[in-house]
Design a protein around this motif. Sequence first.
Motif: not given
Length: 277
Positions: A1-9, A30-32, A50-55
């Motif tokens: 399984m994959k989780l993705f976040v486009d335009d995360l920061t 972008r993160l997967e 989102k919180k941890r990666v942006k930080q």
Amino acid sequence: MKLFVDDLTHVDFTYLDAQRGLVGESWAVRLELDGQLNDEGMIVDFGIVKKRVKQWFDAGLDHSLVIADKTPNLKVTSAEQNTTVEWHYPSGETLRCSAPHQAFEILPVDAVEPEPVARWCEQELAAIFPTVSGIKVTLYPEVIDGAYYHYTHGLQKHEGNCQRIAHGHRSRIHILVDGERDLALEAQWAKRFEDIYIGAEDHVVSRTEQSVDFAYQAPQGTFSLTLPTSVVYMIDTESTVELIANHLAQTIAATLPGKQIEVRAFEGIGKGSIATA
């Protein structure tokens, strides 16, 4: 399984190019994540991701001077409070920057480009998400149809990381004359601001025909920067995007008497300021 976040920061920074010198840049992230579902049916909660990666980006690449450790003609020295970087342009002119350690991100890559920097980010982010089996980071610049420029600056009075003397942005510009965009003017100013350092007169400590020395004290510490005069554009104020937009509007209006000028100056991706004259 994959989780993705486009335009995360978005990350706004300046990097040292082996030919061009200081180049302001802005990348989207972008993160997967690969992994197994937990008891909640999730790989990792989106809010936590989102919180941890942006930080992590905010504390590292964002608003830093990013340098590949393999850059030719580079000398890096470290003292108790500051790191000092010295580099020579192909022409032989000198760039010298001294700032608190956190103002630099010196990476084990050949060049500061999206692909190698993304691979480095993946290795570092692995420690934040130890339960996932794979991380993929994609870094990419905004697609801009029209004029844009790369600029570097520092905001002495800013309480956050904008106070760092050499951080920057890749920015589009819209110039309207009597309500209509003037593409030729936009291209003219984008060319004038290409790979430029926008310097404030209050930050200048010495100046010759060949070079300009900037320095100031800010909450994070002592900053200084020496650059060739040829890559500096001076303004009479701080170089916030609001004051840059106002400077451009006033300067353009002075050359076009009787015309209504509107400048939309962007600061990186999706934000900026509008000024009229």
